[in-house]
Design a protein around this motif. Structure first.
Motif, PDB file in Angstrom:
ATOM      1  N   ILE A 181       0.750  -1.149   0.140  1.00 21.91           N
ATOM      2  CA  ILE A 181       0.088   0.346   0.217  1.00 21.91           C
ATOM      3  C   ILE A 181       1.029   1.201   0.526  1.00 21.91           C
ATOM      4  O   ILE A 181       1.531   0.985   0.837  1.00 21.91           O
ATOM      5  CB  ILE A 181      -1.471   0.443   1.300  1.00 21.91           C
ATOM      6  N   ALA A 182       0.195   2.478  -1.008  1.00 22.52           N
ATOM      7  CA  ALA A 182       1.700   3.107  -0.880  1.00 22.52           C
ATOM      8  C   ALA A 182       0.373   4.432   0.056  1.00 22.52           C
ATOM      9  O   ALA A 182       0.689   5.555  -1.327  1.00 22.52           O
ATOM     10  CB  ALA A 182       1.303   3.963  -2.871  1.00 22.52           C
ATOM     11  N   SER A 183       1.376   4.456   0.828  1.00 23.90           N
ATOM     12  CA  SER A 183       0.185   5.320   2.073  1.00 23.90           C
ATOM     13  C   SER A 183       1.111   6.287   1.989  1.00 23.90           C
ATOM     14  O   SER A 183       0.792   7.527   2.587  1.00 23.90           O
ATOM     15  CB  SER A 183      -0.778   4.526   3.762  1.00 23.90           C
ATOM     16  N   ALA A 184       2.422   5.931   2.565  1.00 23.17           N
ATOM     17  CA  ALA A 184       3.331   6.626   3.625  1.00 23.17           C
ATOM     18  C   ALA A 184       2.262   7.898   4.526  1.00 23.17           C
ATOM     19  O   ALA A 184       2.686   9.291   4.534  1.00 23.17           O
ATOM     20  CB  ALA A 184       3.844   8.344   2.563  1.00 23.17           C
ATOM     21  N   GLY A 185       1.881   6.962   5.197  1.00 19.73           N
ATOM     22  CA  GLY A 185       1.125   7.289   6.756  1.00 19.73           C
ATOM     23  C   GLY A 185       0.189   8.289   6.569  1.00 19.73           C
ATOM     24  O   GLY A 185      -0.116   9.063   7.404  1.00 19.73           O
ATOM     25  N   GLY A 186      -0.126   8.488   5.356  1.00 16.22           N
ATOM     26  CA  GLY A 186      -1.324   9.131   4.897  1.00 16.22           C
ATOM     27  C   GLY A 186      -0.791  10.668   3.836  1.00 16.22           C
ATOM     28  O   GLY A 186      -1.731  11.713   3.871  1.00 16.22           O
ATOM     29  N   HIS A 221       3.124  10.612  -2.822  1.00 19.37           N
ATOM     30  CA  HIS A 221       3.186   9.513  -2.978  1.00 19.37           C
ATOM     31  C   HIS A 221       4.725   9.691  -2.601  1.00 19.37           C
ATOM     32  O   HIS A 221       5.321  10.101  -2.760  1.00 19.37           O
ATOM     33  CB  HIS A 221       2.597   9.072  -4.850  1.00 19.37           C
ATOM     34  N   PRO A 222       4.579   8.271  -1.818  1.00 24.05           N
ATOM     35  CA  PRO A 222       6.339   7.468  -1.313  1.00 24.05           C
ATOM     36  C   PRO A 222       7.200   7.425  -3.137  1.00 24.05           C
ATOM     37  O   PRO A 222       6.676   6.853  -4.203  1.00 24.05           O
ATOM     38  CB  PRO A 222       5.994   6.013  -1.101  1.00 24.05           C
ATOM     39  N   ILE A 250      -5.020   6.714  -1.652  1.00 20.22           N
ATOM     40  CA  ILE A 250      -3.899   5.845  -1.254  1.00 20.22           C
ATOM     41  C   ILE A 250      -4.440   4.721  -2.412  1.00 20.22           C
ATOM     42  O   ILE A 250      -4.505   3.738  -1.981  1.00 20.22           O
ATOM     43  CB  ILE A 250      -3.990   5.265   0.140  1.00 20.22           C
ATOM     44  N   PRO A 251      -3.244   4.285  -2.987  1.00 19.36           N
ATOM     45  CA  PRO A 251      -2.970   3.077  -3.845  1.00 19.36           C
ATOM     46  C   PRO A 251      -2.690   2.372  -3.125  1.00 19.36           C
ATOM     47  O   PRO A 251      -1.473   1.380  -2.551  1.00 19.36           O
ATOM     48  CB  PRO A 251      -1.924   3.956  -5.390  1.00 19.36           C
TER      49      PRO A 251
END
Length: 150
Positions: free
Chosen positions: A68-73, A77-78, A136-137
């Motif tokens: 999950i490409a969340s980067a903590g919200g 995008h990360p 979030i992807p």
């Protein structure tokens, strides 16, 4: 409907130190983190063309790996996700196994099904989604045909 509750993870192992220990021990240190499995994802830097490795929570959907490409919200995008958009061929390491994969971001209906799988093993993803307006992807990492484990 119940609101998701954020569970603060133990952050004593993260980032480059997490990657280093995972690599040095073939995942004996770092494969399990806060009760969930971690893989190493190596992408090709979209600007540098150098390998870039990230430690990521993962789940499974059949033979595919889910990250999950969340980067903590974060609203951005990360970097690893942007790298995959530029070059979807990548390598995952799970413990000592190294597996070539091809990444893709599923369409919205498929994303919803996969999101449910992901929040089943890491409920904080629902909290992360409330922190940003970007969807979030979910990223599907499919083992390459004829993949070999090294």
């Amino acid at each position: 409907m119940n609101q998701p509750v954020y569970r603060a993870p133990d952050l004593s192992l993260r980032g480059t130190e997490h990657v280093r220990q995972y690599l040095e021990t073939d995942g004996q240190v770092g494969h399990e983190w806060n009760g969930v499995p971690i893989l190493l994802l190596t992408t090709t830097g979209r600007k540098s063309a150098r390998p870039r490795t990230s430690a990521l929570i993962y789940g499974r959907d059949g033979d595919d790996y889910l990250v999950i490409a969340s980067a903590g919200g974060s609203d951005a995008h990360p970097a690893w996700y942007l790298n995959l958009l530029a070059e979807p061929a990548a390598l995952v390491q799970i413990k000592a196994d190294r597996i070539p994969v091809t990444a893709h971001t599923p369409s919205p209906p498929e994303r919803e099904r996969l999101w449910e799988i992901a929040t089943g093993y890491w409920p904080n993803y629902d909290i992360y989604q409330t922190r940003t307006s970007r969807p979030i992807p979910v990223v599907v990492l499919r083992p390459s045909p004829g993949e070999t484990r090294r």
